[in-house]
Design a protein around this motif. Structure first.
Motif, PDB file in Angstrom:
ATOM      1  N   LEU A   1      -8.739  -8.752   2.079  1.00  0.00           N
ATOM      2  CA  LEU A   1      -9.202  -9.015   3.452  1.00  0.00           C
ATOM      3  C   LEU A   1      -9.325  -7.705   4.234  1.00  0.00           C
ATOM      4  O   LEU A   1      -8.950  -6.643   3.753  1.00  0.00           O
ATOM      5  CB  LEU A   1      -8.259  -9.977   4.196  1.00  0.00           C
ATOM      6  CG  LEU A   1      -6.745  -9.784   4.098  1.00  0.00           C
ATOM      7  CD1 LEU A   1      -6.264  -8.650   4.971  1.00  0.00           C
ATOM      8  CD2 LEU A   1      -6.027 -11.061   4.501  1.00  0.00           C
ATOM      9  N   TYR A   2      -9.862  -7.819   5.426  1.00  0.00           N
ATOM     10  CA  TYR A   2      -9.919  -6.682   6.342  1.00  0.00           C
ATOM     11  C   TYR A   2      -8.608  -6.687   7.105  1.00  0.00           C
ATOM     12  O   TYR A   2      -8.441  -7.466   8.043  1.00  0.00           O
ATOM     13  CB  TYR A   2     -11.056  -6.845   7.343  1.00  0.00           C
ATOM     14  CG  TYR A   2     -12.453  -6.651   6.800  1.00  0.00           C
ATOM     15  CD1 TYR A   2     -13.195  -5.535   7.163  1.00  0.00           C
ATOM     16  CD2 TYR A   2     -13.033  -7.571   5.938  1.00  0.00           C
ATOM     17  CE1 TYR A   2     -14.481  -5.347   6.687  1.00  0.00           C
ATOM     18  CE2 TYR A   2     -14.315  -7.388   5.451  1.00  0.00           C
ATOM     19  CZ  TYR A   2     -15.029  -6.278   5.826  1.00  0.00           C
ATOM     20  OH  TYR A   2     -16.294  -6.098   5.353  1.00  0.00           O
ATOM     21  N   ALA A   3      -7.693  -5.832   6.711  1.00  0.00           N
ATOM     22  CA  ALA A   3      -6.371  -5.873   7.314  1.00  0.00           C
ATOM     23  C   ALA A   3      -6.340  -5.148   8.658  1.00  0.00           C
ATOM     24  O   ALA A   3      -5.800  -5.656   9.636  1.00  0.00           O
ATOM     25  CB  ALA A   3      -5.357  -5.258   6.366  1.00  0.00           C
ATOM     26  N   ASN A   4      -6.921  -3.974   8.681  1.00  0.00           N
ATOM     27  CA  ASN A   4      -6.794  -3.117   9.852  1.00  0.00           C
ATOM     28  C   ASN A   4      -7.379  -3.729  11.117  1.00  0.00           C
ATOM     29  O   ASN A   4      -6.950  -3.430  12.229  1.00  0.00           O
ATOM     30  CB  ASN A   4      -7.448  -1.761   9.559  1.00  0.00           C
ATOM     31  CG  ASN A   4      -7.048  -0.698  10.545  1.00  0.00           C
ATOM     32  OD1 ASN A   4      -7.870  -0.053  11.154  1.00  0.00           O
ATOM     33  ND2 ASN A   4      -5.743  -0.525  10.729  1.00  0.00           N
TER      34      ASN A   4
ATOM     35  N   GLU B   1       0.839  -1.211   0.000  1.00  0.00           N
ATOM     36  CA  GLU B   1       0.000   0.000   0.000  1.00  0.00           C
ATOM     37  C   GLU B   1       0.870   1.256   0.000  1.00  0.00           C
ATOM     38  O   GLU B   1       0.479   2.292  -0.519  1.00  0.00           O
ATOM     39  CB  GLU B   1      -0.930   0.026   1.216  1.00  0.00           C
ATOM     40  CG  GLU B   1      -2.076  -0.955   1.106  1.00  0.00           C
ATOM     41  CD  GLU B   1      -3.170  -0.731   2.140  1.00  0.00           C
ATOM     42  OE1 GLU B   1      -3.031   0.149   3.002  1.00  0.00           O
ATOM     43  OE2 GLU B   1      -4.183  -1.469   2.069  1.00  0.00           O
TER      44      GLU B   1
ATOM     45  N   ASN C   1      -6.656  -5.727  -0.838  1.00  0.00           N
ATOM     46  CA  ASN C   1      -5.708  -6.639  -0.197  1.00  0.00           C
ATOM     47  C   ASN C   1      -6.416  -7.927   0.203  1.00  0.00           C
ATOM     48  O   ASN C   1      -5.916  -8.710   0.995  1.00  0.00           O
ATOM     49  CB  ASN C   1      -4.981  -5.984   0.984  1.00  0.00           C
ATOM     50  CG  ASN C   1      -5.950  -5.438   2.012  1.00  0.00           C
ATOM     51  OD1 ASN C   1      -7.138  -5.733   1.971  1.00  0.00           O
ATOM     52  ND2 ASN C   1      -5.446  -4.642   2.933  1.00  0.00           N
TER      53      ASN C   1
ATOM     54  N   ASP D   1     -10.777  -2.706   0.425  1.00  0.00           N
ATOM     55  CA  ASP D   1     -11.834  -3.494  -0.213  1.00  0.00           C
ATOM     56  C   ASP D   1     -13.025  -3.711   0.720  1.00  0.00           C
ATOM     57  O   ASP D   1     -14.165  -3.771   0.265  1.00  0.00           O
ATOM     58  CB  ASP D   1     -11.307  -4.825  -0.750  1.00  0.00           C
ATOM     59  CG  ASP D   1     -10.509  -5.617   0.270  1.00  0.00           C
ATOM     60  OD1 ASP D   1      -9.467  -5.113   0.711  1.00  0.00           O
ATOM     61  OD2 ASP D   1     -10.913  -6.739   0.616  1.00  0.00           O
ATOM     62  N   GLY D   2     -12.767  -3.787   2.008  1.00  0.00           N
ATOM     63  CA  GLY D   2     -13.895  -3.906   2.929  1.00  0.00           C
ATOM     64  C   GLY D   2     -14.800  -2.694   2.818  1.00  0.00           C
ATOM     65  O   GLY D   2     -16.029  -2.809   2.737  1.00  0.00           O
ATOM     66  N   ALA D   3     -14.173  -1.508   2.786  1.00  0.00           N
ATOM     67  CA  ALA D   3     -14.929  -0.258   2.699  1.00  0.00           C
ATOM     68  C   ALA D   3     -15.662  -0.139   1.367  1.00  0.00           C
ATOM     69  O   ALA D   3     -16.807   0.285   1.304  1.00  0.00           O
ATOM     70  CB  ALA D   3     -13.980   0.918   2.877  1.00  0.00           C
TER      71      ALA D   3
ATOM     72  N   CYS E   1      -6.311   0.389   6.869  1.00  0.00           N
ATOM     73  CA  CYS E   1      -4.877   0.682   6.928  1.00  0.00           C
ATOM     74  C   CYS E   1      -4.557   2.002   6.238  1.00  0.00           C
ATOM     75  O   CYS E   1      -3.685   2.741   6.688  1.00  0.00           O
ATOM     76  CB  CYS E   1      -4.084  -0.463   6.298  1.00  0.00           C
ATOM     77  SG  CYS E   1      -4.089  -1.923   7.368  1.00  0.00           S
TER      78      CYS E   1
HETATM   79  C1  LIG Z   1     -19.098   1.085  11.208  1.00  0.00           C
HETATM   80  C2  LIG Z   1     -17.807   0.403  11.434  1.00  0.00           C
HETATM   81  N1  LIG Z   1     -17.760  -0.945  11.447  1.00  0.00           N
HETATM   82  C3  LIG Z   1     -16.586  -1.555  11.630  1.00  0.00           C
HETATM   83  C4  LIG Z   1     -15.437  -0.840  11.820  1.00  0.00           C
HETATM   84  C5  LIG Z   1     -14.150  -1.574  12.109  1.00  0.00           C
HETATM   85  N2  LIG Z   1     -13.211  -1.527  11.020  1.00  0.00           N
HETATM   86  C6  LIG Z   1     -12.225  -0.609  10.959  1.00  0.00           C
HETATM   87  S1  LIG Z   1     -11.180  -0.816   9.710  1.00  0.00           S
HETATM   88  C7  LIG Z   1     -11.986  -2.190   9.204  1.00  0.00           C
HETATM   89  C8  LIG Z   1     -11.477  -3.012   8.086  1.00  0.00           C
HETATM   90  C9  LIG Z   1     -11.021  -2.259   6.927  1.00  0.00           C
HETATM   91  O1  LIG Z   1     -10.851  -3.156   5.884  1.00  0.00           O
HETATM   92  P1  LIG Z   1     -10.565  -2.657   4.420  1.00  0.00           P
HETATM   93  O2  LIG Z   1     -11.562  -1.649   4.002  1.00  0.00           O
HETATM   94  O3  LIG Z   1     -10.446  -3.839   3.549  1.00  0.00           O
HETATM   95  O4  LIG Z   1      -9.183  -1.887   4.538  1.00  0.00           O
HETATM   96  P2  LIG Z   1      -7.749  -2.469   4.959  1.00  0.00           P
HETATM   97  O5  LIG Z   1      -7.600  -2.256   6.409  1.00  0.00           O
HETATM   98  O6  LIG Z   1      -7.738  -3.909   4.564  1.00  0.00           O
HETATM   99  O7  LIG Z   1      -6.775  -1.654   4.164  1.00  0.00           O
HETATM  100  C10 LIG Z   1     -13.090  -2.453  10.019  1.00  0.00           C
HETATM  101  C11 LIG Z   1     -13.994  -3.595   9.861  1.00  0.00           C
HETATM  102  C12 LIG Z   1     -15.537   0.562  11.808  1.00  0.00           C
HETATM  103  N3  LIG Z   1     -14.475   1.367  11.972  1.00  0.00           N
HETATM  104  N4  LIG Z   1     -16.721   1.143  11.600  1.00  0.00           N
END
Ligand SMILES: Cc1ncc(C[n+]2csc(CCOP(=O)(O)OP(=O)(O)O)c2C)c(N)n1
Ligand code: SF4
Lengths: 415, 301
Positions: free
Chosen positions: B160-163, B57, B158, B130-132, B82
């Protein structure tokens, strides 16, 4: 920044916007809020609450409004759409959900527009995550909350429970009793919320249907004047338009580390939101003529309430008077900031403080109990849940019952 | 904003950090042909990053920031993940807001900037995980495409949910064993590039960040097309080396494997005919400009 108002006539710091006195594309003259409310001839109009929201937004110099249908605010939101198509707003569209709408409003506000939206009941709760984000990002967005039931079974009837959920969101919260209040609160709300030393979102709240769908006589200024626009460069935090140098800074940075600095940053920011809310008092008190209204405070019994429960209280007072029972009234206009000192002072001689509310939780009674001395004086009630009205007789009954007097209601019959 | 605004106040210059002096002196705001090749010769718009050592990243951020056509008039919208730990170090204004509402924020932001600056191109770029993008925010991602909002969406895929520590996400491969998918993910990787195309994106690109020139081209195409025509989408494979058990030096190999024939990230690009024409015209114009500049004799030596 917080210099005293210029002329004794002014209720709030006079706008110095470059557009003051000039005309907008709809030929409306940009006018200071002091002039609009205190130096302009008002004319009576017989309107529904939804039409009153339209009338306010027509002269509010709003940049963006984002809409989503939910009873009882759908009509007002659609009427704002009509204003947009007539050229009174720069941007208007339907979002995909209240959660998205509040995000879209945030985007527009981050970019420097004055932003207005409306929601109600389940919509407010769907949007909830956004409200503390608005406050933390110092976005002075106005959301008009036309309150209705939020529980299951689904109810579209008036119920003020959703306000309870908003209490600690960081938003200013003003509760209108009448359509006139709503009109005044919407316009004055923008001005207070946008003060550089406040700069917080504001929820202008009213009781759904009772205010939105009934007609009332409202005094309105002429519609060839309008508020001076929002000035994003007076914001205490930078406008996200890349018009100021990009120091490595965002407006709502992540504070993720588990260390003392992160903790302090977080704590001081929360304190700042609360301090900003406190600072709104000095602007609000002159502009709303106090955070509370009072009548007959020398009486032993007081009704203390907000919203349309106040109107029902007024009628109850009249009915009780006919029976020789004298009752005074405190109307609370701002729920946040809460008028602690005012309510304490107003109720200091009362023996009994009744708090009628259009919700079962009794959040207003709790707020009052938390601040007045000898809070056994506070009687939380009567309460009605969504779907019911609160006839003045119910308030009368509650007071008489409490005083040990005979009441003739059906609920009292039988053994 | 014009580049001229990025100056130092003389009275305060001595207390500004050296990094800021460098930013004012040698960053490529306003440079017409800025690109990844400026990295190393100029001050980058990212100061440092707080990602894991070797996280792809970080290089993706550097390439993207070097490739933006007009950083001096660009606003980023991020999301939780992240990436949000990096944004405070970026010298372009940006908004974090909430997890998943990035395309809603960007919709309001872009429209307002258009109203307030009708004669200036203010680019809005969303950059989220990707989660977002695909899970919690999919509704708002797609609705902004349906509405033809004129901004670019970049997804750091990535898988997966990394953070939050490596949980299953919609873009994860089927069968991958992760937190919250203890027996392996049971459904296929969501085909967001195809969905983006159907949802009305005028430009879609899927690639890794192993090759800076490719990233640069994709970002520039996406930003230019979003300005003129409507939504654009770029999905970049930025493997989470931490969660897939790789060393800090192995990110590049992972990306190269994934983009080789038969891999999940063989580069794909799609654009509408209109977008293609726009890009061809722009490239022809740029070529002509370069040619003309070469022909010109310098005024003095
Ligand atoms: C409403 C809400 N639900 C859950 C979370 C917890 N949360 C923070 S970061 C994250 C995962 C992010 O994953 P991604 O978008 O794939 O980004 P990455 O960290 O993989 O770069 C989650 C579930 C949050 N901050 N707000
Ligand atoms: S957790 Fe994964 S995606 Fe996040 S910084 Fe570390 S390697 Fe990168």
């Amino acid at each position: 920044m917080n210099k005293q108002v210029d002329s004794p006539k002014d209720k709030i710091i006079r706008s110095q916007h470059v557009k003051l006195g000039t005309k907008n594309k709809k030929d409306q003259t940009f006018t200071d809020v002091n002039t609009m409310f205190y130096d302009t001839e008002m004319t009576p109009n017989f309107l529904t609450g939804s039409e009153v929201i339209r009338a306010a937004i027509k002269i509010a110099s709003v940049g963006t409004s984002v809409a989503y249908p939910i009873t009882p605010q759908s009509e007002a939101a659609a009427l704002i759409g009509e204003l947009y198509s007539e050229g009174y707003l720069d941007e208007y569209f339907r979002g995909e959900s209240e959660f998205a709408v509040m995000g879209q409003c945030a985007g527009a506000s981050f970019a420097g527009h004055r932003v207005f939206t409306t929601t109600a009941g389940p919509g407010t709760l769907r949007a909830m995550e956004n409200f503390p984000m608005w406050a933390g990002s110092r976005l002075p967005i106005q959301v008009c909350v036309t309150m209705r039931g939020i529980n299951s079974p689904l109810s579209i009837q008036p119920d003020t429970l959703e306000a309870h959920f908003l209490l600690e969101s960081g938003m200013l919260m003003w509760h209108a009793e009448t359509a006139q209040d709503l009109f005044d609160f919407i316009l004055k709300g923008f001005i207070v919320a946008e003060q550089p030393d406040v700069h917080l979102p504001i929820a202008t709240m009213c009781d759904g249907f009772f205010v939105t769908h009934t007609k009332d006589t409202v005094l309105l200024p002429p519609d060839d004047i309008c508020l001076t626009p929002y000035d994003p460069y007076k914001s205490p935090v930078p406008c996200m338009d890349m018009e100021c140098p990009p120091v490595r800074m965002m407006r709502d940075p992540f504070i993720m580390k588990s260390n003392y600095i992160s903790y302090m940053t977080h704590a001081s920011w929360q304190q700042e939101i609360r301090a900003a809310m406190e600072r709104s008092r000095k602007h609000t008190i002159p502009l709303l003529d106090g955070l509370i209204d009072t009548h007959d405070l020398d009486r032993e019994i007081l009704i203390v309430s907000s919203g349309t429960a106040v109107s029902q209280g007024r009628e109850a007072i009249r009915l009780l008077e006919e029976e020789g029972i004298k009752v005074g009234l405190v109307k609370i206009k701002t729920i946040r900031p809460f008028p602690h000192e005012e309510v304490k002072e107003a109720t200091k001689n009362a023996k009994h403080i009744f708090v009628p509310e259009f919700n079962m939780a009794g959040w207003l009674a709790r707020e009052i109990k938390a601040i007045v001395p000898d809070n056994h004086r506070v009687v939380a009630g009567p309460h009605v849940a969504g779907g019911m009205t609160m006839p003045s007789e119910v308030i009368v009954e509650e007071i008489k019952k409490y005083l040990g007097m005979k009441v003739s209601s059906i609920s009292n019959r039988g053994s | 904003m014009s580049k001229e605004k990025i100056t130092l106040c003389e009275d305060l210059a001595d207390i500004m950090p050296p990094e800021y002096h460098e930013l004012v002196a040698t960053a490529t705001y306003g440079k017409e042909d800025r690109g990844w090749k400026d990295i190393g010769n100029s001050k980058e718009l990212i100061e440092q990053h707080s990602l894991c050592a070797g996280c792809p990243e970080s290089i993706a951020f550097r390439y993207i920031l070097a490739s933006l056509p007009n950083p001096e008039d660009t606003v980023f919208v991020g999301s939780t993940g992240c990436t949000s730990l990096v944004f405070p170090h970026v010298a372009v204004q940006n908004i974090h807001s909430l997890f998943g509402n990035q395309n809603a924020i960007a919709s309001g932001l872009k429209r307002t900037l258009k109203c307030r600056f009708p004669d200036v191109e203010k680019d809005v770029v969303v950059l989220a995980g990707d989660g977002a993008t695909v899970d919690i925010g999919l509704d708002m991602t797609m609705q902004s495409w349906f509405r033809q909002e004129k901004f670019t969406t970049i997804c750091f895929d990535n898988e997966l949910y990394a953070n939050t520590g490596g949980q299953e996400s919609g873009l994860m491969q089927k069968g991958f064993v992760a937190k919250m998918a203890p027996a392996g993910k049971t459904f296929d990787k969501v085909r967001l590039p195809e969905i983006a195309r159907e949802a009305g994106c005028h430009y879609v690109a899927l690639l890794t960040v192993s090759k800076p020139n490719r990233v640069e081209r994709a970002i520039r195409n996406a930003v230019y097309i979003a300005r003129e025509l409507g939504p654009t989408y770029v999905q970049l494979y930025t493997p989470c080396i931490l969660e897939i058990g790789k060393q800090s030096m192995e990110g590049l190999d992972e990306m190269k494997d994934a983009e080789s024939i038969g891999g999940r990230f063989v580069m794909k690009e799609y654009m509408t005919d209109e977008a293609k024409k726009m890009i061809e015209d722009r490239e022809a114009e740029e070529k002509a400009k370069r040619k003309a500049a070469k022909g010109k004799k310098p005024v003095s030596a």
